[in-house]
Design a protein around this motif. Sequence first.
Motif, short mmCIF file in Angstrom:
data_model
loop_
_atom_site.label_atom_id
_atom_site.label_comp_id
_atom_site.label_asym_id
_atom_site.label_seq_id
_atom_site.Cartn_x
_atom_site.Cartn_y
_atom_site.Cartn_z
N PHE A 138 0.85 -1.21 0.00
CA PHE A 138 0.00 0.00 0.00
C PHE A 138 0.88 1.25 0.00
CE2 PHE A 138 -2.29 3.47 1.96
CZ PHE A 138 -3.56 3.39 1.42
N HIS A 139 1.83 1.29 0.92
CA HIS A 139 2.67 2.48 1.04
C HIS A 139 3.61 2.63 -0.15
CE1 HIS A 139 1.81 3.99 5.19
NE2 HIS A 139 1.16 2.82 5.18
N GLU A 140 4.13 1.52 -0.64
CA GLU A 140 5.03 1.61 -1.80
C GLU A 140 4.29 2.12 -3.02
OE1 GLU A 140 7.91 -1.23 -4.54
OE2 GLU A 140 7.58 -1.77 -2.43
N GLN A 141 3.00 1.79 -3.13
CA GLN A 141 2.20 2.24 -4.28
C GLN A 141 2.20 3.75 -4.39
OE1 GLN A 141 0.59 0.17 -6.42
NE2 GLN A 141 -0.79 1.53 -7.51
N PHE A 142 1.92 4.46 -3.29
CA PHE A 142 1.86 5.92 -3.40
C PHE A 142 3.25 6.56 -3.35
CE2 PHE A 142 1.19 5.74 1.32
CZ PHE A 142 2.13 6.65 1.74
N ILE A 143 4.19 5.89 -2.69
CA ILE A 143 5.56 6.44 -2.67
C ILE A 143 6.16 6.41 -4.07
CG2 ILE A 143 7.91 6.17 -1.76
CD1 ILE A 143 6.54 4.96 0.79
N ALA A 145 4.44 6.51 -6.77
CA ALA A 145 3.68 7.49 -7.56
C ALA A 145 4.18 8.92 -7.35
CB ALA A 145 2.19 7.40 -7.22
N SER A 146 4.94 9.14 -6.29
CA SER A 146 5.50 10.48 -6.06
C SER A 146 6.45 10.88 -7.17
CB SER A 146 6.24 10.52 -4.71
OG SER A 146 7.49 9.83 -4.79
N GLY A 147 7.02 9.87 -7.85
CA GLY A 147 7.92 10.13 -8.95
C GLY A 147 9.33 10.49 -8.54
N ASN A 148 9.62 10.39 -7.22
CA ASN A 148 10.95 10.75 -6.71
C ASN A 148 11.69 9.46 -6.34
OD1 ASN A 148 13.14 11.59 -5.02
ND2 ASN A 148 12.07 13.52 -4.61
N GLU A 149 12.59 9.03 -7.21
CA GLU A 149 13.30 7.76 -7.01
C GLU A 149 14.21 7.80 -5.79
OE1 GLU A 149 13.03 4.80 -8.53
OE2 GLU A 149 11.36 5.61 -9.70
N LYS A 150 14.86 8.92 -5.55
CA LYS A 150 15.75 9.03 -4.39
C LYS A 150 14.96 8.94 -3.09
CE LYS A 150 19.51 9.52 -6.72
NZ LYS A 150 20.43 8.36 -6.83
N LEU A 151 13.78 9.53 -3.09
CA LEU A 151 12.91 9.46 -1.91
C LEU A 151 12.48 8.03 -1.64
CD1 LEU A 151 11.32 10.98 0.29
CD2 LEU A 151 9.49 11.31 -1.39
N LEU A 152 12.09 7.32 -2.71
CA LEU A 152 11.71 5.91 -2.59
C LEU A 152 12.87 5.09 -2.02
CD1 LEU A 152 9.85 3.44 -3.17
CD2 LEU A 152 10.83 3.40 -5.48
N GLU A 153 14.06 5.32 -2.53
CA GLU A 153 15.25 4.59 -2.08
C GLU A 153 15.54 4.85 -0.61
OE1 GLU A 153 19.99 4.68 -3.11
OE2 GLU A 153 18.59 5.07 -4.75
#
Length: 219
Positions: A138-143, A145-153
Amino acid sequence: MKKKPIERHQTLREKILENIRDAILKGSLKAGERVSEPDLAERYGISRTPIREAFRQLESEGYLTVVPRKGAVVTALTERDVEEFYSIKSILEGYAARLAAEKLTDKDIDRLKTINTRLAKLASAGDVKTFFRVHNEFHEQFIRASGNEKLLELIQQLLKKFDRLRIASLSLPGRMEISVQEHEKIIDAFESHDGDTADRLVRKNAAYGGQVLLQSMTE
């Protein structure tokens, strides 16, 4: 013909990981207690190599600390660990939710609703392990979608380090049900493309997870 030992090796490694995690979460292995490599090798009838690999993963997840000349011991969790982790988690995920609110498509939001429906069923069944895995989706889905790869990492690295805290929090009575309810509010904010509200709700959800865990540690 050569694949069978590898498959067995992986299965045993996963079994070791799961058994140690469960023992720590249930309290049968306590903070500071040594986890013996030789004992595990004898119990499972395997070499120490897959056990050492399992220990390294458990150390990365915050369950064990490998101490020179002493071996692996169960890592102690402190109130400071909880406070620091959840404060950082809330800021990073809140920012991701703010960005995602502008970019999530109807299909993305439908996917979030489907995931949350499944989470509601898992909460009713009391299946913490599967709930934890689907909750991550669930959380990864919207993270994402933020479009910020560094933030996801950054978020993924942080979460992996503190999986133990998050599972402990979700294991507390009523916590899974509250998480599902909070997700419903977050989805509503996403449907309205309201970044401010999505940010606030995601931060609130993370902060609550930390609060209930802190309360359980002091009781």
